[in-house]
Design a protein around this motif. Sequence first.
Motif, short mmCIF file in Angstrom:
data_model
loop_
_atom_site.label_atom_id
_atom_site.label_comp_id
_atom_site.label_asym_id
_atom_site.label_seq_id
_atom_site.Cartn_x
_atom_site.Cartn_y
_atom_site.Cartn_z
N TYR A 150 1.01 -0.83 0.38
CA TYR A 150 0.10 -0.40 0.07
C TYR A 150 0.48 1.17 0.02
CZ TYR A 150 -4.46 -2.63 1.85
OH TYR A 150 -5.53 -4.31 1.90
N GLN B 91 0.57 5.64 1.07
CA GLN B 91 -0.54 6.24 2.21
C GLN B 91 -0.28 7.76 1.78
OE1 GLN B 91 -0.74 5.88 6.20
NE2 GLN B 91 -2.44 6.12 6.47
N GLY C 287 -4.81 12.35 3.57
CA GLY C 287 -5.83 13.01 2.67
C GLY C 287 -6.24 11.69 2.50
N LEU C 288 -5.78 10.93 1.51
CA LEU C 288 -6.23 9.82 0.77
C LEU C 288 -6.59 8.40 1.68
CD1 LEU C 288 -3.79 11.12 -2.52
CD2 LEU C 288 -6.90 11.20 -1.99
N GLY C 289 -6.02 8.42 2.83
CA GLY C 289 -6.21 6.95 2.83
C GLY C 289 -4.73 6.39 2.10
N LEU C 290 -4.89 5.04 2.83
CA LEU C 290 -4.55 3.79 1.88
C LEU C 290 -4.63 3.22 0.91
CD1 LEU C 290 -4.34 2.16 5.08
CD2 LEU C 290 -1.41 3.06 3.94
N LEU D 232 4.42 7.15 2.09
CA LEU D 232 4.49 6.35 2.96
C LEU D 232 4.15 4.52 2.77
CD1 LEU D 232 6.10 5.81 6.16
CD2 LEU D 232 3.47 6.00 6.60
#
Lengths: 116, 110
Positions: free
Chosen positions: A35, A37, A40-43, A88
Amino acid sequence: DADVTQTPRNRITKTGKRIMLECSQTKGHDRMYWYRQDPGLGLRLIYYSFDVKDINKGEISDGYSVSRQAQAKFSLSLESAIPNQTALYFCATSDLPGLAGRDTQYFGPGTRLTVL
Amino acid sequence: QKEVEQNSGPLSVPEGAIASLNCTYSDRGSQSFFWYRQYSGKSPELIMFIYSNGDKEDGRFTAQLNKASQYVSLLIRDSQPSDSATYLCAVYNQGGKLIFGQGTELSVKP
């Protein structure tokens, strides 16, 4: 020792460079995920693998490739890094559930990647 | 419309209060629902999962699921400053993909 490890933990690289992020797990799980990250966009799912011979694209696979070297190892490569790949990155694992769609994902500590 | 939506917050509650975190999802066929907690700079960690309509309690945490309304929530009772984190809702859709919401930042003030 941590069940899911990621290396490196931090990496700064330049545009155009090839970079590999590595993930290892001692949980004995078959399923592994990558994933990214962003604030503001999440995973968001990049790639996933349900076993050594199974590789699947996720939501945002463009610009990335993966390799499942063994049940315990799943690597993510950026062939030619670009600044908007600064994020991240998390590796996760899960086990094959008794009922499909109920497996819990366990996350590694993350790799903070900066592309200049 | 995003598949899984959460208010980004921040949600601020005083210590000892109940924090209520909400999540809606668009795939009516979704069967499994998860809440993860993520401290700043750390990885997500599972708090609870819920599969059936109704409430599921674990210590100070209660997950609530209403499939008809496509709504799942997390209540944190007796909130503590250590609960300050981002809470991620995740839903398995019919395609077998785990979809995460963008997360709600919770701040518990002493």
